[in-house]
Scaffold this motif. Structure first.
Motif, PDB file in Angstrom:
ATOM      1  N   LYS A   1      -0.688   7.845   1.729  1.00 24.57           N
ATOM      2  CA  LYS A   1      -1.388   8.940   1.039  1.00 24.57           C
ATOM      3  C   LYS A   1      -1.053  10.296   1.635  1.00 24.57           C
ATOM      4  O   LYS A   1      -1.161  11.300   0.965  1.00 24.57           O
ATOM      5  CB  LYS A   1      -2.903   8.715   1.099  1.00 24.57           C
ATOM      6  CG  LYS A   1      -3.346   7.485   0.357  1.00 24.57           C
ATOM      7  CD  LYS A   1      -2.995   7.590  -1.109  1.00 24.57           C
ATOM      8  CE  LYS A   1      -3.520   6.395  -1.865  1.00 24.57           C
ATOM      9  NZ  LYS A   1      -3.048   6.311  -3.218  1.00 24.57           N
TER      10      LYS A   1
ATOM     11  N   GLY B   1       8.080   2.137  -6.044  1.00 29.55           N
ATOM     12  CA  GLY B   1       7.363   2.987  -5.099  1.00 29.55           C
ATOM     13  C   GLY B   1       6.446   3.959  -5.821  1.00 29.55           C
ATOM     14  O   GLY B   1       5.293   4.155  -5.422  1.00 29.55           O
ATOM     15  N   ARG B   2       6.935   4.549  -6.883  1.00 29.45           N
ATOM     16  CA  ARG B   2       6.115   5.488  -7.661  1.00 29.45           C
ATOM     17  C   ARG B   2       4.950   4.770  -8.326  1.00 29.45           C
ATOM     18  O   ARG B   2       3.848   5.314  -8.420  1.00 29.45           O
ATOM     19  CB  ARG B   2       6.987   6.216  -8.674  1.00 29.45           C
ATOM     20  CG  ARG B   2       7.936   7.175  -7.990  1.00 29.45           C
ATOM     21  CD  ARG B   2       8.813   7.938  -8.943  1.00 29.45           C
ATOM     22  NE  ARG B   2       9.669   8.856  -8.182  1.00 29.45           N
ATOM     23  CZ  ARG B   2      10.906   9.152  -8.510  1.00 29.45           C
ATOM     24  NH1 ARG B   2      11.464   8.639  -9.599  1.00 29.45           N
ATOM     25  NH2 ARG B   2      11.603   9.983  -7.762  1.00 29.45           N
TER      26      ARG B   2
ATOM     27  N   CYS C   1       7.577   0.091   6.699  1.00 30.55           N
ATOM     28  CA  CYS C   1       7.499   1.248   5.810  1.00 30.55           C
ATOM     29  C   CYS C   1       8.801   1.353   5.030  1.00 30.55           C
ATOM     30  O   CYS C   1       9.875   1.362   5.625  1.00 30.55           O
ATOM     31  CB  CYS C   1       7.298   2.525   6.626  1.00 30.55           C
ATOM     32  SG  CYS C   1       5.910   2.442   7.766  1.00 30.55           S
TER      33      CYS C   1
ATOM     34  N   ALA D   1       6.597   9.928   0.176  1.00 26.58           N
ATOM     35  CA  ALA D   1       7.227   8.894  -0.650  1.00 26.58           C
ATOM     36  C   ALA D   1       7.541   7.659   0.178  1.00 26.58           C
ATOM     37  O   ALA D   1       8.680   7.362   0.521  1.00 26.58           O
ATOM     38  CB  ALA D   1       8.486   9.448  -1.302  1.00 26.58           C
ATOM     39  N   GLU D   2       6.487   6.927   0.477  1.00 27.02           N
ATOM     40  CA  GLU D   2       6.589   5.758   1.354  1.00 27.02           C
ATOM     41  C   GLU D   2       5.534   4.743   0.955  1.00 27.02           C
ATOM     42  O   GLU D   2       4.387   5.102   0.712  1.00 27.02           O
ATOM     43  CB  GLU D   2       6.352   6.200   2.793  1.00 27.02           C
ATOM     44  CG  GLU D   2       6.047   5.113   3.759  1.00 27.02           C
ATOM     45  CD  GLU D   2       5.435   5.627   5.051  1.00 27.02           C
ATOM     46  OE1 GLU D   2       4.864   4.794   5.769  1.00 27.02           O
ATOM     47  OE2 GLU D   2       5.513   6.844   5.344  1.00 27.02           O
ATOM     48  N   PHE D   3       5.942   3.491   0.826  1.00 26.54           N
ATOM     49  CA  PHE D   3       4.950   2.431   0.726  1.00 26.54           C
ATOM     50  C   PHE D   3       5.150   1.496   1.900  1.00 26.54           C
ATOM     51  O   PHE D   3       6.195   1.494   2.539  1.00 26.54           O
ATOM     52  CB  PHE D   3       4.982   1.714  -0.628  1.00 26.54           C
ATOM     53  CG  PHE D   3       6.286   1.080  -0.997  1.00 26.54           C
ATOM     54  CD1 PHE D   3       6.577  -0.226  -0.610  1.00 26.54           C
ATOM     55  CD2 PHE D   3       7.224   1.766  -1.763  1.00 26.54           C
ATOM     56  CE1 PHE D   3       7.777  -0.823  -0.960  1.00 26.54           C
ATOM     57  CE2 PHE D   3       8.414   1.176  -2.124  1.00 26.54           C
ATOM     58  CZ  PHE D   3       8.691  -0.123  -1.719  1.00 26.54           C
TER      59      PHE D   3
ATOM     60  N   ASN E   1       0.866  -1.175   0.000  1.00 25.14           N
ATOM     61  CA  ASN E   1       0.000   0.000   0.000  1.00 25.14           C
ATOM     62  C   ASN E   1       0.901   1.222   0.000  1.00 25.14           C
ATOM     63  O   ASN E   1       1.992   1.191   0.563  1.00 25.14           O
ATOM     64  CB  ASN E   1      -0.885   0.017   1.247  1.00 25.14           C
ATOM     65  CG  ASN E   1      -1.858  -1.123   1.253  1.00 25.14           C
ATOM     66  OD1 ASN E   1      -2.834  -1.105   0.514  1.00 25.14           O
ATOM     67  ND2 ASN E   1      -1.595  -2.143   2.055  1.00 25.14           N
ATOM     68  N   HIS E   2       0.445   2.284  -0.625  1.00 24.69           N
ATOM     69  CA  HIS E   2       1.232   3.518  -0.659  1.00 24.69           C
ATOM     70  C   HIS E   2       0.640   4.508   0.326  1.00 24.69           C
ATOM     71  O   HIS E   2      -0.575   4.676   0.402  1.00 24.69           O
ATOM     72  CB  HIS E   2       1.245   4.125  -2.058  1.00 24.69           C
ATOM     73  CG  HIS E   2       2.327   5.131  -2.231  1.00 24.69           C
ATOM     74  ND1 HIS E   2       2.269   6.397  -1.665  1.00 24.69           N
ATOM     75  CD2 HIS E   2       3.509   5.060  -2.872  1.00 24.69           C
ATOM     76  CE1 HIS E   2       3.369   7.052  -1.968  1.00 24.69           C
ATOM     77  NE2 HIS E   2       4.143   6.266  -2.700  1.00 24.69           N
TER      78      HIS E   2
ATOM     79  N   GLN F   1      -2.244   0.211  -6.000  1.00 27.57           N
ATOM     80  CA  GLN F   1      -2.257  -0.343  -4.645  1.00 27.57           C
ATOM     81  C   GLN F   1      -2.471  -1.854  -4.716  1.00 27.57           C
ATOM     82  O   GLN F   1      -3.071  -2.367  -5.649  1.00 27.57           O
ATOM     83  CB  GLN F   1      -3.387   0.279  -3.830  1.00 27.57           C
ATOM     84  CG  GLN F   1      -3.319   1.773  -3.678  1.00 27.57           C
ATOM     85  CD  GLN F   1      -2.255   2.230  -2.701  1.00 27.57           C
ATOM     86  OE1 GLN F   1      -1.883   1.539  -1.781  1.00 27.57           O
ATOM     87  NE2 GLN F   1      -1.755   3.424  -2.911  1.00 27.57           N
TER      88      GLN F   1
ATOM     89  N   ALA G   1       3.494   2.125  -7.107  1.00 25.65           N
ATOM     90  CA  ALA G   1       2.569   1.729  -6.044  1.00 25.65           C
ATOM     91  C   ALA G   1       1.552   2.829  -5.741  1.00 25.65           C
ATOM     92  O   ALA G   1       0.451   2.532  -5.268  1.00 25.65           O
ATOM     93  CB  ALA G   1       3.347   1.350  -4.780  1.00 25.65           C
ATOM     94  N   TRP G   2       1.916   4.079  -5.994  1.00 26.13           N
ATOM     95  CA  TRP G   2       0.979   5.187  -5.783  1.00 26.13           C
ATOM     96  C   TRP G   2      -0.279   4.976  -6.637  1.00 26.13           C
ATOM     97  O   TRP G   2      -1.393   5.224  -6.197  1.00 26.13           O
ATOM     98  CB  TRP G   2       1.648   6.506  -6.122  1.00 26.13           C
ATOM     99  CG  TRP G   2       0.715   7.682  -6.021  1.00 26.13           C
ATOM    100  CD1 TRP G   2       0.108   8.332  -7.051  1.00 26.13           C
ATOM    101  CD2 TRP G   2       0.266   8.333  -4.827  1.00 26.13           C
ATOM    102  NE1 TRP G   2      -0.680   9.344  -6.574  1.00 26.13           N
ATOM    103  CE2 TRP G   2      -0.600   9.368  -5.205  1.00 26.13           C
ATOM    104  CE3 TRP G   2       0.523   8.134  -3.479  1.00 26.13           C
ATOM    105  CZ2 TRP G   2      -1.219  10.208  -4.291  1.00 26.13           C
ATOM    106  CZ3 TRP G   2      -0.098   8.977  -2.561  1.00 26.13           C
ATOM    107  CH2 TRP G   2      -0.953   9.993  -2.966  1.00 26.13           C
TER     108      TRP G   2
END
Length: 133
Positions: free
Chosen positions: A44, A111-112, A82, A48-50, A41-42, A118, A114-115
Motif C-alpha cells: 500500500k 499486479g495491478r 516481493c 508497484a509491488e505485491f 497482498n499488494h 487482495q 492485486a491492488w
C-alpha cells in the motif's frame, strides 16, 4: 546452469530465474520451500509491488533498494517475497532472489489487479536446473 521456476498468479503464468550467484543462501531456502503456495497482498505504501509470505527466514543477503520491473526480492523483516512490476526507487532493503524472464506483461496485469483484489493465490513451482557448485 541457471535454475528457473514457474510463477502462477490469477490467469497468468510466468518464468523466473533464481539469482544463485547474488544470494546463494536465500535462493537455496526458496528452492527448498518449493512448491510453494501463498496468498497475494499488494503493498500500500511501497508502490508497484505485491508480496506473499514464505515458510522460511533468512538474514538479509546482498541488499538492494532500487528495483527494476520483474525483480523478485526477499524482505526478511516481514518474511515475504516481493514481486516488483514497475521500476521503483524502493522503500527498503531486500535480498535479490529472482528475475522474471518470461511473461512480465502478465505479471504486470495481475499486479495491478492485486491492488483491488487482495488475497488471491500465488504459487512458485516447477524448479528446473541445478545450482552451480
Amino acid at each position: 546452469m541457471t535454475r528457473r521456476f514457474t510463477i502462477r498468479i490469477g490467469a497468468e503464468t510466468a518464468v523466473a530465474e533464481l539469482l544463485d550467484d547474488e544470494s546463494p543462501r536465500t535462493c537455496r531456502r526458496l528452492a527448498e520451500a518449493m512448491p510453494l503456495v501463498s496468498q497475494v497482498n499488494h503493498a500500500k505504501v511501497a508502490g508497484a509491488e505485491f508480496f506473499c509470505y514464505v515458510p522460511f527466514h533468512e538474514e538479509l543477503e546482498s541488499p538492494v533498494v532500487a528495483q527494476t520491473c520483474g525483480n523478485i526480492g526477499y524482505y526478511p523483516l516481514r518474511q515475504t517475497l516481493c514481486v516488483f512490476y514497475e521500476d521503483m526507487p524502493g522503500a527498503g532493503q531486500v535480498t535479490p532472489v529472482a528475475r522474471i524472464v518470461q511473461n512480465i506483461e502478465g505479471i504486470i496485469s495481475e499486479g495491478r489487479r492485486a491492488w483491488q483484489r487482495q488475497g488471491g493465490v500465488i504459487s512458485f513451482d516447477g524448479l528446473t536446473g541445478e545450482a552451480d557448485e
